[in-house]
Design a protein around this motif. Structure first.
Motif, PDB file in Angstrom:
ATOM      1  N   VAL A   1      -8.219 -15.374   1.308  1.00  0.00           N
ATOM      2  CA  VAL A   1      -9.008 -15.924   0.203  1.00  0.00           C
ATOM      3  C   VAL A   1      -9.321 -17.396   0.452  1.00  0.00           C
ATOM      4  O   VAL A   1     -10.456 -17.845   0.246  1.00  0.00           O
ATOM      5  N   ILE A   2      -8.322 -18.165   0.896  1.00  0.00           N
ATOM      6  CA  ILE A   2      -8.568 -19.583   1.194  1.00  0.00           C
ATOM      7  C   ILE A   2      -9.621 -19.721   2.284  1.00  0.00           C
ATOM      8  O   ILE A   2     -10.535 -20.556   2.195  1.00  0.00           O
ATOM      9  N   ASP A   3      -9.527 -18.883   3.320  1.00  0.00           N
ATOM     10  CA  ASP A   3     -10.536 -18.920   4.381  1.00  0.00           C
ATOM     11  C   ASP A   3     -11.909 -18.563   3.830  1.00  0.00           C
ATOM     12  O   ASP A   3     -12.929 -19.176   4.209  1.00  0.00           O
ATOM     13  N   TRP A   4     -11.959 -17.576   2.913  1.00  0.00           N
ATOM     14  CA  TRP A   4     -13.233 -17.170   2.341  1.00  0.00           C
ATOM     15  C   TRP A   4     -13.848 -18.328   1.561  1.00  0.00           C
ATOM     16  O   TRP A   4     -15.043 -18.630   1.708  1.00  0.00           O
ATOM     17  N   ILE A   5     -13.043 -19.001   0.749  1.00  0.00           N
ATOM     18  CA  ILE A   5     -13.555 -20.122  -0.048  1.00  0.00           C
ATOM     19  C   ILE A   5     -14.021 -21.250   0.870  1.00  0.00           C
ATOM     20  O   ILE A   5     -15.094 -21.846   0.663  1.00  0.00           O
ATOM     21  N   ALA A   6     -13.226 -21.572   1.881  1.00  0.00           N
ATOM     22  CA  ALA A   6     -13.605 -22.642   2.803  1.00  0.00           C
ATOM     23  C   ALA A   6     -14.904 -22.305   3.525  1.00  0.00           C
ATOM     24  O   ALA A   6     -15.796 -23.162   3.676  1.00  0.00           O
ATOM     25  N   ASP A   7     -15.045 -21.059   3.968  1.00  0.00           N
ATOM     26  CA  ASP A   7     -16.284 -20.640   4.628  1.00  0.00           C
ATOM     27  C   ASP A   7     -17.462 -20.700   3.661  1.00  0.00           C
ATOM     28  O   ASP A   7     -18.578 -21.095   4.040  1.00  0.00           O
ATOM     29  N   TYR A   8     -17.223 -20.304   2.428  1.00  0.00           N
ATOM     30  CA  TYR A   8     -18.285 -20.346   1.422  1.00  0.00           C
ATOM     31  C   TYR A   8     -18.768 -21.775   1.197  1.00  0.00           C
ATOM     32  O   TYR A   8     -19.978 -22.047   1.205  1.00  0.00           O
ATOM     33  N   LEU A   9     -17.837 -22.684   0.995  1.00  0.00           N
ATOM     34  CA  LEU A   9     -18.224 -24.068   0.749  1.00  0.00           C
ATOM     35  C   LEU A   9     -18.935 -24.676   1.960  1.00  0.00           C
ATOM     36  O   LEU A   9     -19.848 -25.493   1.811  1.00  0.00           O
ATOM     37  N   ALA A  10     -18.525 -24.268   3.148  1.00  0.00           N
ATOM     38  CA  ALA A  10     -19.154 -24.797   4.357  1.00  0.00           C
ATOM     39  C   ALA A  10     -20.570 -24.249   4.554  1.00  0.00           C
ATOM     40  O   ALA A  10     -21.412 -24.908   5.176  1.00  0.00           O
ATOM     41  N   SER A  11     -20.838 -23.048   4.000  1.00  0.00           N
ATOM     42  CA  SER A  11     -22.134 -22.395   4.255  1.00  0.00           C
ATOM     43  C   SER A  11     -22.980 -22.239   2.998  1.00  0.00           C
ATOM     44  O   SER A  11     -24.006 -21.550   3.026  1.00  0.00           O
ATOM     45  N   VAL A  12     -22.566 -22.868   1.898  1.00  0.00           N
ATOM     46  CA  VAL A  12     -23.255 -22.628   0.628  1.00  0.00           C
ATOM     47  C   VAL A  12     -24.735 -22.985   0.702  1.00  0.00           C
ATOM     48  O   VAL A  12     -25.576 -22.365   0.031  1.00  0.00           O
ATOM     49  N   GLU A  13     -25.089 -23.930   1.547  1.00  0.00           N
ATOM     50  CA  GLU A  13     -26.488 -24.350   1.656  1.00  0.00           C
ATOM     51  C   GLU A  13     -27.378 -23.251   2.209  1.00  0.00           C
ATOM     52  O   GLU A  13     -28.599 -23.277   2.033  1.00  0.00           O
ATOM     53  N   SER A  14     -26.797 -22.244   2.853  1.00  0.00           N
ATOM     54  CA  SER A  14     -27.598 -21.160   3.428  1.00  0.00           C
ATOM     55  C   SER A  14     -28.046 -20.139   2.377  1.00  0.00           C
ATOM     56  O   SER A  14     -28.887 -19.282   2.663  1.00  0.00           O
ATOM     57  N   HIS A  15     -27.504 -20.222   1.182  1.00  0.00           N
ATOM     58  CA  HIS A  15     -27.847 -19.269   0.128  1.00  0.00           C
ATOM     59  C   HIS A  15     -29.001 -19.784  -0.715  1.00  0.00           C
ATOM     60  O   HIS A  15     -29.197 -21.007  -0.853  1.00  0.00           O
ATOM     61  N   PRO A  16     -29.787 -18.881  -1.332  1.00  0.00           N
ATOM     62  CA  PRO A  16     -30.748 -19.354  -2.332  1.00  0.00           C
ATOM     63  C   PRO A  16     -29.982 -19.973  -3.497  1.00  0.00           C
ATOM     64  O   PRO A  16     -28.934 -19.450  -3.895  1.00  0.00           O
ATOM     65  N   VAL A  17     -30.485 -21.076  -4.027  1.00  0.00           N
ATOM     66  CA  VAL A  17     -29.712 -21.783  -5.047  1.00  0.00           C
ATOM     67  C   VAL A  17     -29.515 -20.910  -6.276  1.00  0.00           C
ATOM     68  O   VAL A  17     -28.392 -20.742  -6.765  1.00  0.00           O
ATOM     69  N   ARG A  18     -30.592 -20.333  -6.782  1.00  0.00           N
ATOM     70  CA  ARG A  18     -30.495 -19.469  -7.960  1.00  0.00           C
ATOM     71  C   ARG A  18     -30.495 -18.018  -7.537  1.00  0.00           C
ATOM     72  O   ARG A  18     -31.263 -17.611  -6.667  1.00  0.00           O
ATOM     73  N   SER A  19     -29.644 -17.223  -8.148  1.00  0.00           N
ATOM     74  CA  SER A  19     -29.553 -15.816  -7.780  1.00  0.00           C
ATOM     75  C   SER A  19     -30.892 -15.110  -7.980  1.00  0.00           C
ATOM     76  O   SER A  19     -31.526 -15.265  -9.025  1.00  0.00           O
ATOM     77  N   PRO A  20     -31.303 -14.315  -6.996  1.00  0.00           N
ATOM     78  CA  PRO A  20     -32.581 -13.612  -7.121  1.00  0.00           C
ATOM     79  C   PRO A  20     -32.470 -12.235  -7.773  1.00  0.00           C
ATOM     80  O   PRO A  20     -33.475 -11.545  -7.918  1.00  0.00           O
TER      81      PRO A  20
END
Length: 467
Positions: A13-32
């Motif tokens: 889970v910690i790895d998942w959160i860290a990966d998410y925060l590191a890659s959050v810019e790759s997602h569309p900002v608002r959910s489609p």
């Protein structure tokens, strides 16, 4: 789940959160996704047998992540920031791991006493008055939101005011939670009184307030609470707290100061002017570290100059809660400072943030947000196709495209169409407000991942959308 299984999956889970925060810019900002998409992708019935935790993580990626609007995205400029930071996340994890129910001092002394320390620390960082400290007549408490804080402040004010038809005073710019608080507290619709604002500054007019108080008292009402705002939701307008406070004191009315968004800016000495009048007049004051102070939701701090009316209004002591510490009168039982009986150990995450960043780091975060907002405002002002509000002392900038050929109604519709196009693109997320009958766009800077390039990217997307 055994401790060893927890250790294994906890690391995942910690790895998942860290990966998410590191890659959050790759997602569309608002959910489609559309309404119902997430529900339809999930089973209709609960599992009969337990499943491996990896299946949960897999569905988090496959089903839930597409339905997330990414508040930590560096181009999330909507509403106000909802900061999350590493130390706050870890503090929340520790709170969950301990599983504390901190309703009484006796149910976990550390939960209560750490909270008294961190709210006093924060009061010192914001240069709030001494009487707000927990070793004085007042004190601070962590609530879930400013909405709850304002409601309990109203209940305390009603307790102090005594019996009668209570009236509450807000302005057109006051957060809607105050009107809701009035309804919850049993005030009639006509007893929530709207004070006119200055048409240029959108700040509450103290003279109009005084006239309303005098008229209501003459009509037999009991003026109970006035809410002054430091940094309104729509435009970050600032009510004249000192002048409003003078009126409240003359009429014996409780002054509540809602600084939910902007109050934390006072960690910077050069911004402490925002609290002019608080020390002399405020009976209660709320600000949200979970907006702009790097502490993930939920963490809203309410201070009172005198805690006695609040405790008198909310205290109830059934037999099953009686214990020697409470009976001694020497401890704080935070159950008497809030609406629910139970309470989470929220102080841990705020403690982690204050210790990790220190005053210097918190000030740097606030100053960076303001500097980026100022730079964005300059970009808008330099483009003749746009107009920008002169008032942007914090991280929010209000602006709009110029449509000289359109009526106000059509210009408002065009502005709303613009914001929807921008948000649908997934490149950024903005919200809007209506000021003086005109729709404006709001761009709020303050996310910990937001850098200068993200602000410039947002501006280029906005410019291109009106070309």
């Amino acid at each position: 789940m055994s401790p060893e299984e927890f250790r294994k999956h906890g690391k995942q889970v910690i790895d998942w959160i860290a990966d998410y925060l590191a890659s959050v810019e790759s997602h569309p900002v608002r959910s489609p996704v559309g309404p119902g998409d997430i529900r339809r992708a999930l089973p209709s019935h609960p599992p009969e047998h337990g499943e491996p935790f990896e299946h949960t993580l897999a569905d988090l990626d496959r089903v839930l992540l597409p339905g997330i609007t990414h508040w930590q995205h560096p181009r999330f400029f909507a509403y106000f920031p909802a900061n999350a930071s590493g130390p706050a996340i870890l503090g929340d994890l520790l709170s969950s791991g301990l599983g504390v129910q901190g309703m009484l001092w006796a149910t976990s002394p550390a939960a209560t006493e750490l909270e008294t320390v961190v709210v006093d620390w924060l009061a010192e960082l914001l240069d709030l008055p001494r009487r707000f400290r927990t070793d004085e007549a007042g004190g601070g408490v962590i609530q879930d939101s400013a909405s709850s804080a304002s409601l309990v402040a109203l209940l305390a004010a009603r307790q102090r005011a005594g019996a009668g038809r209570h009236t509450l005073y807000v302005s057109s710019q006051t957060h809607s939670s105050l009107e809701r608080a009035g309804r919850i507290a049993g005030l009639g619709a006509g007893d929530v009184r709207a004070v006119e604002v200055d048409p240029d500054t959108l700040a509450m007019d103290p003279d109009r307030l005084a006239a309303l108080l005098e008229r209501d008292r003459a009509d037999g009402a009991v003026p109970t609470l006035v809410c002054a705002t430091i940094g309104t939701t729509a435009t970050t307008a600032i009510d004249p707290v000192a002048r409003i406070g003078e009126v409240c004191r003359q009429h014996g009315v409780w002054l509540h100061v809602d600084a939910a968004y902007a109050g934390v800016a006072a960690v910077c000495p050069e911004l402490r002017w925002i609290n002019d009048g608080v020390a002399a007049y405020a009976d209660s004051y709320v600000t949200n570290p979970h907006k702009w102070l790097l502490t993930n939701f939920d963490c809203s701090v309410l201070w009172l100059a005198d805690r006695a009316p609040l405790i008198d209004a909310l205290s109830a002591l059934p037999e099953y809660l009686r214990n020697p510490a409470t009976s001694s009168g020497e401890v704080i039982d935070y159950r008497d400072w809030q609406l629910p009986l139970g309470r989470r150990f929220r102080a841990l995450k705020l403690w982690a943030v204050l210790r990790w960043y220190g005053a210097e780091g918190l000030r740097a975060h606030i100053r960076d947000g303001i500097a980026l907002a100022d730079e964005f405002a300059d970009l808008v002002a330099a483009d003749p196709r746009f107009e920008v509000s002169d008032h942007h002392p914090f991280g929010l900038v209000c602006f709009r495209p110029r449509y000289p050929e359109l009526s106000t109604e059509d210009a408002n519709a065009a502005t709303m169409a613009l914001v929807e196009r921008l948000n649908d693109s997934g490149e950024l997320y903005l919200t809007h407000a209506v000021v003086g009958g005109r729709t404006v766009l709001r761009l709020a800077v303050g996310g910990p991942a937001t850098q200068r390039r993200h602000v410039h990217q947002a501006w280029e997307a906005i410019r291109a959308a009106v070309s």
